[in-house]
Scaffold this active site. Structure first.
Site, short mmCIF file in Angstrom:
data_model
loop_
_atom_site.label_atom_id
_atom_site.label_comp_id
_atom_site.label_asym_id
_atom_site.label_seq_id
_atom_site.Cartn_x
_atom_site.Cartn_y
_atom_site.Cartn_z
N GLY A 1 0.86 -1.20 0.10
CA GLY A 1 -0.06 -0.10 0.15
C GLY A 1 0.74 1.22 0.09
CB VAL B 1 -3.63 20.50 2.62
CG1 VAL B 1 -2.82 21.71 2.43
CG2 VAL B 1 -4.27 19.78 1.55
CG HIS C 1 23.80 6.04 33.41
ND1 HIS C 1 23.07 7.30 33.25
CD2 HIS C 1 25.30 6.33 33.70
CE1 HIS C 1 24.24 8.24 33.31
NE2 HIS C 1 25.30 7.72 33.44
#
Length: 474
Positions: free
Chosen positions: A45, A276, A450
């Site tokens: 698609g 748009v 971290h």
């Protein structure tokens, strides 16, 4: 030569092979149903062929080129030579790999693939026309049908996509040569993503927007870092103007836009990209033949099973209510297939994420603070800025923040808004938290690696609880 009609039967007929349709077809095949998937253009698609994937490929490629030429602060000095034609070829290769994979997966799951344009021919029939030059047609009799025909770009009066200087997003992403300048009509997510691509590739970009700001579906705190970065890239913004016409000149074209009082502004440019929004494709389906009528938005109303008002017809993706998101379409396709197969399944939209691949990125899920208050919650909000994140600083991208919204009484997480590096990836953790009914304490007490960007979600939850370590508490 005209070929006579052929008639076949199937348990499930899926119309449209986008991220909703092909997923529905594959899932139905997995569940043992006989499935026929009809596609008039390309498997995958708009998303895989002309939208989500090619745009992200170009966003990545243009970002690499721009980063290479703007890393002096890190001691890197370079002037990259960009070959746009090769860039487009690389993008097309990515698309080909993915769409080829979709076709193979469909066949591997027993899906019968048919190329052609489908329309309803009765309460249990589809007519499929092959090609546009009399190559024949066939009738498919079905027990259940799934409509997944997607959407197409909205045209602005005076700007015909068939005219050479006027582009839609599909055409813009296929350009092997760049214009020197471009006016982009529309400051929504498509306009902002593509304005970033072309600005990073050296195009002089002007964005003309009818409203008073970019990304109108988001609050100013989310849109502001995106606009600031865009202006740093040289993008020129003009708000409160509606583009209404263009004319040829010796050096290119002139785009004319008017404000609400009719005062006109002219923009000289080489190309104009109209972005748009998109509209659902339901007008080609002969819906009267099956007793369906689209709503005022051109969509088919559905229930929690993706079922329309006609018992054996389902609608998913852009032709169904809700945001036009590929991942929403895929989940609706899975649910529709499972319901048809008799499996327990239902749609739940409380934690559907959305992302905008601007610079910086945007990622959202669930409710905003205002949404939560409107629904009767007593919202508590926690934020963490990326300029306090060690990992963000080490990437050179520290704009933006993570914001979490929770119910103060129960602590349940209700939503999250992220603008910053890798926001599209970071939002998934918070979507999972909402889906599982996690609390602020659950997120805050989860140890995060971290140094990583994901620590910002933990820190934002801690901030909402009033005990953040790496930012000031409320």
């Amino acid at each position: 030569m005209v070929v006579g009609d052929i008639s076949t039967g199937t348990d499930v007929a899926v119309v449209g092979a986008g991220p909703g349709g092909y997923v529905a077809a594959i899932r139905a095949g997995q569940l043992g149903l006989d499935v026929t998937l009809v596609e008039k253009d390309a498997y995958g698609g708009t998303c895989l062929n002309y939208g989500c994937i090619p745009s992200k490929a170009m966003i990545t490629a243009s970002g690499v080129a721009h980063e290479a030429g703007h890393a002096e602060e890190m001691g890197v000095y370079a002037d990259p030579d960009v070959d746009v034609a090769e860039m487009v070829d690389w993008k097309d290769g990515v698309v080909d790999q993915l769409t080829g994979g979709v076709e193979k997966l469909c066949k591997a799951n027993g899906v019968n693939l048919i190329e052609g344009r489908a329309e309803f021919a009765g309460s249990d029939k589809l007519r499929v026309v092959h090609g546009g030059d009399g190559q024949g047609s066939e009738t498919i009799e079905y027990e259940h049908a799934i409509v997944s025909t997607g959407s197409r770009p909205i045209e602005v009066p005076g700007f015909d996509f068939g005219d050479d200087p006027v582009l839609d997003s599909r055409q813009a992403l296929a350009m092997a040569e760049l214009p020197s300048s471009m006016v982009i009509v529309g400051g929504g997510y498509i306009g902002m993503e593509l304005s970033t691509v072309f600005a990073k590739l050296g195009v002089d970009v002007t964005v003309v927007e009818m409203l008073d700001g970019i990304l109108p579906q988001y609050g100013d705190d989310i849109a502001r870092p995106v606009r600031q970065r865009a202006e740093e890239l040289g993008i020129d913004f003009h708000f409160g103007l509606a583009a209404d016409s263009w004319t040829d000149t010796d050096d290119g074209i002139v785009v004319t836009a008017a404000d609400e009082d009719g005062e006109e502004t002219e923009f000289e440019t080489e190309k104009v990209l109209v972005a748009v929004g998109r509209q659902p494709v339901t007008d080609t389906l002969n819906l009267d033949a099956v007793g369906l009528e689209p709503n005022d938005d051109g969509r088919l109303e559905t229930d929690h099973e993706a079922r329309t008002d006609v018992e054996n017809v389902f609608a998913i993706g852009d032709v169904a209510p809700g945001p036009m998101l590929a991942h929403k379409a895929s989940k609706e396709g899975e649910v529709a297939a499972e319901v048809i197969a008799g499996e327990p399944a239902a749609l739940d939209y409380q934690a559907v994420p959305a992302a905008v691949f601007t610079d910086p990125e945007i990622g959202t899920v669930g409710l905003t603070e205002d949404d939560a208050a409107a629904q009767g919650f007593d919202p508590v909000v926690g934020t963490f800025p990326f300029n306090a994140s060690g990992r963000a600083l080490t990437t050179g991208h520290d704009d933006g923040f993570v914001e979490v919204v929770a119910d103060e009484e129960s602590g349940f997480l209700l939503g999250a808004q992220i603008v910053g590096p890798e926001a599209s990836e970071l939002v998934a953790e918070l979507g999972l938290a909402i889906e599982m009914g996690a609390t602020l304490e659950d997120v805050a007490s989860t140890i995060h690696t971290h140094p990583t960007l994901s620590e910002a979600t933990m820190e934002a939850a801690e901030h909402a609880l009033g005990h953040a370590v790496h930012t000031l508490n409320r």
